[in-house]
Write an enzyme that holds these catalytic residues in place. Structure first.
Site, PDB file in Angstrom:
ATOM      1  N   CYS A   1       0.894  -1.244  -0.448  1.00  0.00           N
ATOM      2  CA  CYS A   1      -0.330  -0.137  -0.233  1.00  0.00           C
ATOM      3  C   CYS A   1       0.541   1.462  -0.210  1.00  0.00           C
ATOM      4  CB  CYS A   1      -0.798  -0.143   1.288  1.00  0.00           C
ATOM      5  SG  CYS A   1      -1.620   1.530   0.670  1.00  0.00           S
ATOM      6  N   LEU A   2       1.107   1.419  -0.720  1.00  0.00           N
ATOM      7  CA  LEU A   2       1.853   3.381  -1.460  1.00  0.00           C
ATOM      8  C   LEU A   2       0.699   3.451  -1.621  1.00  0.00           C
ATOM      9  CD1 LEU A   2       5.888   2.159  -2.080  1.00  0.00           C
ATOM     10  CD2 LEU A   2       4.954   2.833  -0.018  1.00  0.00           C
TER      11      LEU A   2
END
Length: 100
Positions: free
Chosen positions: A64-65
């Site tokens: 999750c970026l």
């Protein structure tokens, strides 16, 4: 960092990070990249192959970026994702770079 890929398939490859400082020092983490045919208009899919307890990696290994989701823009490149993994995931500042 070490980039691993097959010569005939440039749309799937792995990036290995071996932190030399911080909480994950001594670890070995491989991230699988899957590049869609619509790249660079769509972000690549990135998963961590190892189980790791990290706030930016879910239980299935999905990374999750922001730049892999809502902040992705076609002007970004894979290097931006590599740097994001190294910095955001706090995997060390002095990782040695070796690209094969």
């Amino acid at each position: 960092m070490e980039l691993k890929r097959e010569l005939d398939n440039y749309k799937e490859f792995s990036l290995a990070i071996n932190p030399d400082e911080g909480m994950y020092k001594g670890g070995h983490f491989e991230f699988k990249f899957d590049i869609k045919p619509t790249f660079p208009y769509d972000a690549p899919k990135v998963r961590c192959k190892q189980k790791i307890y990290h706030p930016n990696i879910d239980l299935e290994g999905n990374v999750c970026l922001n730049i892999l989701r809502e902040d992705w823009k076609p002007v970004l490149n894979l290097n931006a994702v590599f740097v994001g993994l190294q910095v955001r995931c706090d995997l060390g500042r002095k990782c040695r770079a070796m690209i094969r």
